[in-house]
Design a protein around this motif. Structure first.
Motif, PDB file in Angstrom:
ATOM      1  N   LEU A 128       0.833  -1.204   0.000  1.00 59.94           N
ATOM      2  CA  LEU A 128       0.000   0.000   0.000  1.00 59.94           C
ATOM      3  C   LEU A 128       0.866   1.251   0.000  1.00 59.94           C
ATOM      4  O   LEU A 128       0.672   2.154  -0.822  1.00 59.94           O
ATOM      5  N   TYR A 129       1.816   1.335   0.928  1.00 57.84           N
ATOM      6  CA  TYR A 129       2.669   2.519   1.023  1.00 57.84           C
ATOM      7  C   TYR A 129       3.556   2.652  -0.211  1.00 57.84           C
ATOM      8  O   TYR A 129       3.837   3.773  -0.666  1.00 57.84           O
ATOM      9  N   LYS A 130       3.993   1.541  -0.756  1.00 61.09           N
ATOM     10  CA  LYS A 130       4.835   1.558  -1.943  1.00 61.09           C
ATOM     11  C   LYS A 130       4.099   2.176  -3.133  1.00 61.09           C
ATOM     12  O   LYS A 130       4.693   2.861  -3.965  1.00 61.09           O
ATOM     13  N   SER A 131       2.774   1.986  -3.155  1.00 60.78           N
ATOM     14  CA  SER A 131       1.976   2.514  -4.267  1.00 60.78           C
ATOM     15  C   SER A 131       1.862   4.038  -4.243  1.00 60.78           C
ATOM     16  O   SER A 131       1.454   4.649  -5.238  1.00 60.78           O
ATOM     17  N   PHE A 132       2.236   4.659  -3.121  1.00 61.52           N
ATOM     18  CA  PHE A 132       2.123   6.114  -2.993  1.00 61.52           C
ATOM     19  C   PHE A 132       3.281   6.858  -3.661  1.00 61.52           C
ATOM     20  O   PHE A 132       3.190   8.071  -3.867  1.00 61.52           O
ATOM     21  N   TYR A 133       4.370   6.161  -3.978  1.00 65.46           N
ATOM     22  CA  TYR A 133       5.585   6.835  -4.429  1.00 65.46           C
ATOM     23  C   TYR A 133       6.098   6.223  -5.738  1.00 65.46           C
ATOM     24  O   TYR A 133       5.862   5.045  -6.036  1.00 65.46           O
ATOM     25  N   LYS A 134       6.824   7.032  -6.484  1.00 63.93           N
ATOM     26  CA  LYS A 134       7.441   6.551  -7.719  1.00 63.93           C
ATOM     27  C   LYS A 134       8.715   5.756  -7.440  1.00 63.93           C
ATOM     28  O   LYS A 134       8.966   4.728  -8.057  1.00 63.93           O
ATOM     29  N   ASP A 135       9.525   6.251  -6.522  1.00 64.83           N
ATOM     30  CA  ASP A 135      10.796   5.606  -6.206  1.00 64.83           C
ATOM     31  C   ASP A 135      10.754   5.153  -4.755  1.00 64.83           C
ATOM     32  O   ASP A 135      10.585   5.976  -3.844  1.00 64.83           O
TER      33      ASP A 135
END
Length: 286
Positions: free
Chosen positions: A91-98
């Motif tokens: 979930l948190y990974k989906s918030f950022y590009k890198d």
């Protein structure tokens, strides 16, 4: 650089933060300390933009306050009852590009694969805390704010956490954190900002704070008690095992020891701790 300029926050006619000014320099690790109720959490809320000052302003010269470039670890976080650790990571990974990799995530948290399958709400307090931290840095933030980051961590996990922070310091990250553990301040902070009753009472480096206090403690064996009569401008405390000599100027004391052939292997010298220095200076200001 982030510049806090004469910031004041008022709640119910009380100045919780009162005319505070200091700078958070890029690439430095700055500790914000003070007693409970000093205004630390309110100041953090204003820096991250969750609250707005009644007076003054907080500005940055390179958009460090952009939420996309910040990582925030709040003092407490509640996880949903039925979400797994690996699901939170995705979930948190989906918030950022890198983002950091799952391997980096596991190294930071020290979680094995079976731990990733657990519900986050079922983890121990220390495990939830390190998970919360790992989630805060998933997006590789340039500016990191940590509010009491090691609360609930055991000694081993706390040491691991500060190794991660040390690596981030070496990468040039800007870190601003609060802590009640003075040893963490002495070990990690490049600068220390002290709040008391909403006011800034100190802004310096740990070394400068310690050395601003000239008081030195010298322990000598009881068998050398006779040397006391030759010393001036000192205070002496006798314990079961040693004599503790306190002085504002160690030079004449050491000269007297040399004159009387004291065995320096039996002498222990220490300065005031950072905590003692900070709180003694706070008492002088109150």
């Amino acid at each position: 650089m982030i510049d806090v300029q004469q910031v004041t926050k008022i709640y119910h006619d009380k100045k919780v933060v009162n005319g505070v000014s200091f700078q958070i320099n890029e690439g430095e690790c700055t500790a914000l300390i003070g007693p409970n109720g000093a205004g630390k959490s309110t100041l953090i809320d204003m820096i991250i933009g969750d609250r707005h000052p009644n007076d003054g302003q907080i500005v940055s010269d390179d958009h460090q306050l952009d939420k996309k470039r910040m990582g925030i670890l709040f003092q407490t976080t509640a996880f949903p009852d039925v979400i797994k650790v690996k699901e939170l990571f995705k979930l948190y990974k989906s918030f950022y590009k890198d983002t950091i990799s799952i391997e980096d995530f596991k190294e930071i948290t020290r979680f094995r694969d079976d731990k990733l399958e657990q519900f986050a709400s079922k983890l121990s307090g220390g495990e939830r805390r390190i998970l919360d931290f790992a989630l805060a840095i998933i997006g590789k933030p340039e500016f990191l704010i940590l509010d009491e980051p090691t609360s609930a961590m055991d000694t081993e996990m706390r040491k691991h956490f500060w190794k991660v922070i040390e690596q981030m310091k070496q990468e040039g990250k800007t870190i601003f954190y609060t802590s009640h553990y003075i040893e963490e301040v002495e070990r990690m902070a490049d600068r220390v900002v002290v709040l008391n009753k909403g006011e800034l009472v100190m802004d310096s480096t740990p070394r400068a704070i310690r050395h601003s206090e000239h008081k030195t403690h010298i322990q000598i064996p009881l068998s050398s008690k006779h040397i006391i009569e030759y010393l001036e401008n000192v205070s002496v405390e006798e314990t079961k095992d040693v004599l503790i000599i306190t002085t504002q100027d160690i030079n004449p004391v050491m000269k007297t020891f040399m004159k009387h052939n004291m065995d320096f292997n039996e002498i222990e010298i220490s300065k005031e701790s950072l905590m003692d220095t900070i709180f003694s200076k706070n008492e002088e200001r109150i």
